[in-house]
Design a protein around this motif. Structure first.
Motif, mmCIF file in Angstrom:
data_model
loop_
_atom_site.group_PDB
_atom_site.id
_atom_site.type_symbol
_atom_site.label_atom_id
_atom_site.label_comp_id
_atom_site.label_asym_id
_atom_site.label_seq_id
_atom_site.Cartn_x
_atom_site.Cartn_y
_atom_site.Cartn_z
ATOM 1 N N MET A 1 0.818 -1.188 0.000
ATOM 2 C CA MET A 1 0.000 0.000 0.000
ATOM 3 C C MET A 1 0.865 1.257 0.000
ATOM 4 O O MET A 1 0.619 2.170 -0.763
ATOM 5 C CB MET A 1 -0.914 -0.020 1.223
ATOM 6 C CG MET A 1 -1.749 1.213 1.324
ATOM 7 S SD MET A 1 -3.068 1.032 2.491
ATOM 8 C CE MET A 1 -2.465 1.981 3.828
ATOM 9 N N PHE A 2 1.868 1.306 0.870
ATOM 10 C CA PHE A 2 2.734 2.487 0.960
ATOM 11 C C PHE A 2 3.312 2.872 -0.393
ATOM 12 O O PHE A 2 3.267 4.032 -0.796
ATOM 13 C CB PHE A 2 3.866 2.217 1.955
ATOM 14 C CG PHE A 2 5.019 3.171 1.814
ATOM 15 C CD1 PHE A 2 4.961 4.433 2.365
ATOM 16 C CD2 PHE A 2 6.148 2.815 1.103
ATOM 17 C CE1 PHE A 2 6.004 5.322 2.220
ATOM 18 C CE2 PHE A 2 7.200 3.695 0.953
ATOM 19 C CZ PHE A 2 7.127 4.953 1.515
ATOM 20 N N GLU A 3 3.866 1.891 -1.106
ATOM 21 C CA GLU A 3 4.542 2.226 -2.361
ATOM 22 C C GLU A 3 3.602 2.811 -3.403
ATOM 23 O O GLU A 3 3.994 3.658 -4.197
ATOM 24 C CB GLU A 3 5.313 1.033 -2.932
ATOM 25 C CG GLU A 3 4.493 -0.181 -3.190
ATOM 26 C CD GLU A 3 4.531 -1.199 -2.064
ATOM 27 O OE1 GLU A 3 4.502 -2.391 -2.382
ATOM 28 O OE2 GLU A 3 4.579 -0.833 -0.889
ATOM 29 N N TYR A 4 2.332 2.398 -3.398
ATOM 30 C CA TYR A 4 1.371 2.948 -4.349
ATOM 31 C C TYR A 4 0.964 4.364 -3.981
ATOM 32 O O TYR A 4 0.819 5.221 -4.849
ATOM 33 C CB TYR A 4 0.140 2.047 -4.444
ATOM 34 C CG TYR A 4 0.488 0.675 -4.940
ATOM 35 C CD1 TYR A 4 1.008 0.489 -6.211
ATOM 36 C CD2 TYR A 4 0.332 -0.436 -4.134
ATOM 37 C CE1 TYR A 4 1.365 -0.769 -6.664
ATOM 38 C CE2 TYR A 4 0.676 -1.699 -4.574
ATOM 39 C CZ TYR A 4 1.184 -1.854 -5.843
ATOM 40 O OH TYR A 4 1.548 -3.100 -6.285
ATOM 41 N N LEU A 5 0.802 4.626 -2.680
ATOM 42 C CA LEU A 5 0.418 5.969 -2.249
ATOM 43 C C LEU A 5 1.512 6.985 -2.548
ATOM 44 O O LEU A 5 1.233 8.074 -3.045
ATOM 45 C CB LEU A 5 0.067 5.962 -0.762
ATOM 46 C CG LEU A 5 -1.218 5.227 -0.418
ATOM 47 C CD1 LEU A 5 -1.360 5.078 1.093
ATOM 48 C CD2 LEU A 5 -2.426 5.932 -0.988
ATOM 49 N N ILE A 6 2.760 6.636 -2.278
ATOM 50 C CA ILE A 6 3.845 7.582 -2.562
ATOM 51 C C ILE A 6 4.055 7.714 -4.075
ATOM 52 O O ILE A 6 4.363 8.788 -4.575
ATOM 53 C CB ILE A 6 5.142 7.225 -1.808
ATOM 54 C CG1 ILE A 6 6.088 8.429 -1.796
ATOM 55 C CG2 ILE A 6 5.805 6.011 -2.374
ATOM 56 C CD1 ILE A 6 7.239 8.310 -0.838
ATOM 57 N N LYS A 7 3.841 6.639 -4.817
ATOM 58 C CA LYS A 7 3.924 6.705 -6.281
ATOM 59 C C LYS A 7 2.895 7.697 -6.822
ATOM 60 O O LYS A 7 3.212 8.537 -7.658
ATOM 61 C CB LYS A 7 3.695 5.329 -6.894
ATOM 62 C CG LYS A 7 3.689 5.337 -8.412
ATOM 63 C CD LYS A 7 3.184 4.027 -8.964
ATOM 64 C CE LYS A 7 3.153 3.942 -10.462
ATOM 65 N NZ LYS A 7 2.647 5.086 -11.177
#
Length: 119
Positions: free
Chosen positions: A1-7
């Motif tokens: 989830m984190f990587e998609y939000l920062i992306k």
């Protein structure tokens, strides 16, 4: 989830096509996410590589990413949807990849993040 939000945060602010792990597009940007700790406030390593055959253009994009993500202690945390985070530049470098004739500029950020309101 984190990587998609920062992306999504990066895509929204500098209008780029940031891809996970690899790309076939030149110029291109890729990211790699490594969890460090999980809890009420989690911590991750987020590496971004700028890949380009034009060093000046790659340096410009690298500087845009640093300006966007590197949060000074006196500034408020960054917010994307219900995701609150603070990133600090922890390292990086550059190499010239002879096999495909491109520059690879890497940025390593340490990111402390949480879901807003604990949800």
């Amino acid at each position: 989830m984190f990587e998609y939000l920062i992306k999504h945060y990066i895509d929204r602010h500098i209008h780029c096509n940031l891809m996970p792990s690899f790309t076939t597009e030149i110029p291109g940007l890729i990211y790699m996410h490594t969890p460090i700790s999980v809890g009420p406030v989690s911590e991750s390593q987020y590496e971004i590589k700028v890949i380009d055959n034009d060093l000046d253009r790659a340096l410009q994009k690298r500087n845009e990413l640093i300006a966007l993500l590197n949060v000074d202690i006196s500034k408020p945390s960054l917010v994307q949807d219900n995701f609150v985070f603070r990133a600090s530049l922890a390292g990086g470098g550059q190499i010239f990849n002879d096999s495909i004739q491109v520059w690879e500029l890497s940025l390593i950020f340490i990111v402390k993040w949480r879901i807003q309101d604990g949800k």
